[in-house]
Design a protein around this motif. Sequence first.
Motif, PDB file in Angstrom:
ATOM      1  N   CYS A 154     -15.812   7.800 -35.040  1.00  0.00           N
ATOM      2  CA  CYS A 154     -16.228   7.145 -34.097  1.00  0.00           C
ATOM      3  C   CYS A 154     -14.888   6.220 -33.532  1.00  0.00           C
ATOM      4  CB  CYS A 154     -17.590   6.161 -33.826  1.00  0.00           C
ATOM      5  SG  CYS A 154     -18.697   6.056 -34.955  1.00  0.00           S
ATOM      6  N   TRP A 162     -15.495   7.088 -27.811  1.00  0.00           N
ATOM      7  CA  TRP A 162     -17.084   6.660 -28.215  1.00  0.00           C
ATOM      8  C   TRP A 162     -16.876   5.429 -28.239  1.00  0.00           C
ATOM      9  CZ3 TRP A 162     -20.400  10.200 -28.754  1.00  0.00           C
ATOM     10  CH2 TRP A 162     -20.053  11.238 -29.702  1.00  0.00           C
ATOM     11  N   ASP A 243     -26.702   8.187 -36.323  1.00  0.00           N
ATOM     12  CA  ASP A 243     -25.725   8.816 -35.119  1.00  0.00           C
ATOM     13  C   ASP A 243     -25.045   7.959 -34.682  1.00  0.00           C
ATOM     14  OD1 ASP A 243     -25.466  10.291 -32.504  1.00  0.00           O
ATOM     15  OD2 ASP A 243     -27.576  10.256 -31.997  1.00  0.00           O
ATOM     16  N   ARG A 246     -22.506   8.731 -30.704  1.00  0.00           N
ATOM     17  CA  ARG A 246     -23.765   8.034 -29.697  1.00  0.00           C
ATOM     18  C   ARG A 246     -24.202   6.407 -29.607  1.00  0.00           C
ATOM     19  NH1 ARG A 246     -26.288  12.655 -28.163  1.00  0.00           N
ATOM     20  NH2 ARG A 246     -28.355  11.938 -28.615  1.00  0.00           N
ATOM     21  N   LYS A 249     -21.827   4.410 -28.491  1.00  0.00           N
ATOM     22  CA  LYS A 249     -21.226   4.261 -26.859  1.00  0.00           C
ATOM     23  C   LYS A 249     -22.190   3.835 -25.750  1.00  0.00           C
ATOM     24  CE  LYS A 249     -20.118   8.641 -23.977  1.00  0.00           C
ATOM     25  NZ  LYS A 249     -18.500   7.789 -24.561  1.00  0.00           N
ATOM     26  N   GLU A 370     -31.406   4.297 -25.322  1.00  0.00           N
ATOM     27  CA  GLU A 370     -30.326   5.554 -25.375  1.00  0.00           C
ATOM     28  C   GLU A 370     -31.100   6.998 -25.569  1.00  0.00           C
ATOM     29  OE1 GLU A 370     -28.013   6.817 -29.905  1.00  0.00           O
ATOM     30  OE2 GLU A 370     -29.275   3.902 -29.295  1.00  0.00           O
ATOM     31  N   PHE A 374     -28.649   9.417 -22.568  1.00  0.00           N
ATOM     32  CA  PHE A 374     -28.366  10.507 -23.373  1.00  0.00           C
ATOM     33  C   PHE A 374     -28.912  11.901 -22.636  1.00  0.00           C
ATOM     34  CE2 PHE A 374     -26.230   8.226 -26.525  1.00  0.00           C
ATOM     35  CZ  PHE A 374     -24.764   8.349 -26.112  1.00  0.00           C
TER      36      PHE A 374
END
Length: 380
Positions: A154, A162, A243, A246, A249, A370, A374
């Motif tokens: 990451c 990220w 995950d 993501r 981030k 989240e 996205f």
Amino acid sequence: MVEMGKKSATFRFVVLNGRAYVEKYKESIQTRDVFTIWGLLQLLRRYPGKVPDLDLMFDCLDFPVIRKKDYDKFNSTVAPPPLFRYCSDDDSYDIVFPDWSFWGWAEINIKPWNLLLKDLHKGNKRTKWIDREPYAYWKGNPWVAEHRKDLVKCNVSDTQDWNARLYIQDWIRESQEGFKQSNVANQCTHRYKIYIEGSAWSVSGKYIIACDSATLIVTPYYYDFFMRGMMPLQHYWPIKMDDKCRSIKFAVQWGNMHEQKVQEIGKAASSFIQEDLKMDNVYNYMFHLLNGYSKLMKYKPTVPENAVEICSETMVCTSQGFVKQFMEESTVKGPAYVSPCVMQPPYDPQTLNSILDTKVNSIKQVEKWEKDYFEQINQV
């Protein structure tokens, strides 16, 4: 039952009429056993005559070993041995005890907790949260676990950011240079800090959480004696294990857009560490744990045949270097002026379930935010 734990134990610790005896079974990692025994001796000094007779086995390795499935009431007539260690998990019966580093981690020059708390408090004041780097920070050894190796992916690269700044700790170089770059009080420089387990639970948790930085906790499997008292969105921000990139981030993105709220999370966590986890409360936890344990014993402890009597003075006199220094710095100078805190009654089932539901719902809320974030980006 107690002696059944011998095959896994590092040492046996017996208190008899206020005096301490230790029988060692195997070598420990570094000086974990030394400082754990030292911490037990300081408890006896803090509350002389109040720690009851007891007989316990302690394992200084990371992984819990008393698996619940091995002692299922329908399949076994053998009771699980009471084995003390630094962490456990929901599938184990191991009894959780404060880790050795509360009295110092000599091998990497980390001070005893009573001194380090003051350094961390000062370190927090050097850089205001708003002036810190607006990224998530982590520094450690990624080679101890696959999920840590995965975390390193990451890091910022030429093609992707990220919002994480991740650094591999070179312990060999650090030892050669006197651990100048390992001072945890100097690492409150980013708005967010990441906690991720190592091979099991990681002792780094309390150092990371002590910064006013918002702590991003990657879904833990293990727990130590205090982390279950922390609440998502109150003390930390939950990060998904499967995950990570993501999830990190989004956490940083959300925090930089909601500065007041994320600062409140960081402040609440550092206050939790400074107040709830100060040494007075660590010793109170130890006292009530051992007092409750001793009440379950159905025999009067005796001194094991191969045990030796130990006391603080002889441990200090036979030590040297950082071990000796940290023992001197963490010595309880005399009996406490007050008695141990009064143990509150356990939660009733309804209250406990409400707390657990709040935890679960808070994590679900973050996951929904989240997911929505996205999905919106992908539509754009």
